[in-house]
Write an enzyme that holds these catalytic residues in place. Structure first.
Site, short mmCIF file in Angstrom:
data_model
loop_
_atom_site.label_atom_id
_atom_site.label_comp_id
_atom_site.label_asym_id
_atom_site.label_seq_id
_atom_site.Cartn_x
_atom_site.Cartn_y
_atom_site.Cartn_z
N SER A 96 -16.82 -9.60 -5.14
CA SER A 96 -15.58 -10.04 -4.49
C SER A 96 -14.42 -9.39 -5.23
CB SER A 96 -15.46 -11.56 -4.57
OG SER A 96 -15.28 -11.93 -5.92
N ASP B 190 -17.47 -7.80 -1.07
CA ASP B 190 -17.41 -9.07 -0.33
C ASP B 190 -15.94 -9.38 -0.02
OD1 ASP B 190 -18.48 -11.37 0.78
OD2 ASP B 190 -18.32 -12.52 -1.09
N ASP C 158 -12.93 -7.86 6.10
CA ASP C 158 -12.65 -9.22 6.58
C ASP C 158 -11.20 -9.29 7.05
OD1 ASP C 158 -12.15 -11.84 7.02
OD2 ASP C 158 -12.60 -12.53 5.00
N GLY D 67 -17.84 -22.45 -1.04
CA GLY D 67 -17.55 -23.38 -2.13
C GLY D 67 -18.49 -24.56 -2.23
P1 13P Z 1 -21.18 -20.04 -1.09
O1 13P Z 1 -19.84 -20.54 -1.54
O2 13P Z 1 -21.85 -21.01 -0.18
O3 13P Z 1 -22.05 -19.64 -2.21
O4 13P Z 1 -20.91 -18.74 -0.21
C1 13P Z 1 -20.65 -17.50 -0.81
C2 13P Z 1 -20.12 -16.53 0.16
O5 13P Z 1 -20.14 -16.72 1.36
C3 13P Z 1 -19.57 -15.27 -0.38
O6 13P Z 1 -19.01 -14.49 0.61
#
Ligand code: 13P
Length: 392
Positions: A74, A113, A139, A222
């Protein structure tokens, strides 16, 4: 005016040793391909890595199981790797992953991500990611500044810009249609959500050319995915409706589930026990009690509906934190950072192994080195003990 056909993904691109695009791994999963055989559809968990230990734990798990490996970065993780500079973070993390992959027994993909192509900062990171990674997410479904969904035409135009840049050089692109709620970290959060509108899907897929799509069907980012004590219910019928539309355009399109973390009750119980023994100094026990994950039966339903990438961050963070509490509890005077580090990295490896096994992502590149039926995720035991119990 007719829209120009999007560029196809260049599958001739050769990445460094043992690396490939995320889409190549996901397509195998959608088709159920493992080794030379074809079996039931499975999913590839995309693990959000934020540290070198996370990368090490993931590689260990992939290699024990012969899994397809998908490492997601990310924006905030890249800032962490790069001491505040995400582009430097890309260089640092990629250099390390390439070295690990070179010596690996499996194929791995590296994915950006929640890259956005809306803000100037987001565009810079996506452009740099195309130089370093093997897959990117564009995104553009949410206008974060104004806290509202992006108009469809803008989402399409911005996502298409990324496809035009990435597909010719072999990077797969993941688009998002619909808005996902929840908070994963400071760079990935939304207070509102909207389901993907099936009426928009055909146009989005045809005009952007993406082969990976994150639709929104009720998952959340989250640790608080629903009301405490209540079960998360995803819109699986909508997922099937969307899959039908996507398959009619191109059977190679795969779906991505964001917010796919589950909550392991034994991890919660372990953390609560450690907090109790520590006297719960920050009043965190109630927060742990209130955490809600997406139950595995729901994720299983998604895999059947073509979701072959399941994004997983929170459950691994919870495991890491629980293990850290346990380590501090068992010895708070160990003047050796590596001791704490190793305990947490081993716990992360257990968490990764568990998810890969649940998703069916094993035996893809070689036979698993452990008996997956015998594996039991248990923070009360060391990784070494657990592996001894299920070593083939
Ligand atoms: P979680 O918060 O459910 O682990 O999801 C992570 C996610 O979607 C990263 O893009």
């Amino acid at each position: 005016m007719a829209v120009k056909t999007p560029p196809p993904l260049n599958t001739d691109r050769r990445f460094p040793d043992h690396m490939t695009s995320a889409h190549a791994l996901l397509l195998k999963a959608k088709r159920g391909e493992k080794g030379n055989t074809t079996d039931k559809r499975y999913a590839v968990p995309a693990f959000n890595v934020t540290t070198f230990q996370g990368i090490n734990a993931a590689f260990r798990a992939f290699e024990l199981l012969g899994s397809s490996g998908l490492l997601a970065f990310s924006n905030s993780a890249l800032k962490h790797f790069g001491e505040g500079d995400p582009v430097f973070g890309l260089e640092v993390a990629t250099t390390y992953v390439r070295q690990r992959a070179k010596a690996s027994t499996v194929m791995v993909a590296t994915h950006l991500d929640h890259g956005d192509y809306i803000s100037a900062g987001g565009r810079k990171v996506v452009q740099a990611a195309v130089q370093y990674l093997t897959s990117v997410m564009a995104d553009n479904s949410t206008n974060k500044a104004e806290k509202k969904a992006m108009p469809l035409a803008d989402n399409i135009a911005l996502t298409r810009e990324v496809v035009d840049m990435a597909h010719p050089v072999g990077l797969s692109v993941e688009g998002e249609l619909g808005v996902l709620a929840g908070e994963e970290d400071e760079d990935t959060q939304s207070e509102f959500s909207t389901y993907t509108n099936p009426a928009e899907l055909d146009r989005f897929l045809k005009e952007t050319g993406v082969l990976m799509l994150a639709p929104t069907i009720g998952t959340m980012h989250g640790p608080n995915k629903g009301k405490p004590g209540h079960k998360v219910k995803l819109n699986i019928p909508l997922a099937h409706e969307l899959l039908k539309i996507a398959n009619a355009i191109n059977e190679e399109i795969v779906f991505v589930a964001h917010g796919a973390s589950t909550l392991y009750e034994h991890v919660r119980a372990y953390a609560l026990d450690q907090l109790k023994q520590l006297g719960d100094p920050s009043g965190a026990a109630q927060k742990w009690r209130d955490f809600v994950g997406t139950d595995w039966d729901q994720i299983g339903g998604l895999i059947e509906a073509g979701f072959c990438k399941i994004n997983t961050d929170t459950e691994n963070r919870q495991t890491y934190l629980a293990a850290l509490l346990g380590a501090i509890n068992s010895n708070s005077a160990k003047i050796d950072i590596r001791w704490y580090d190793n305990i947490c990295t081993d716990a992360l490896t257990q968490s990764y192994l568990q998810k890969l096994i649940m998703a069916g992502d094993y035996g893809v590149w070689h036979e698993p080195k452990i008996d997956v039926e015998k594996f039991r995720f248990d923070l009360g035991q060391s990784l070494k003990q657990l592996l001894e119990m299920c070593r083939r």
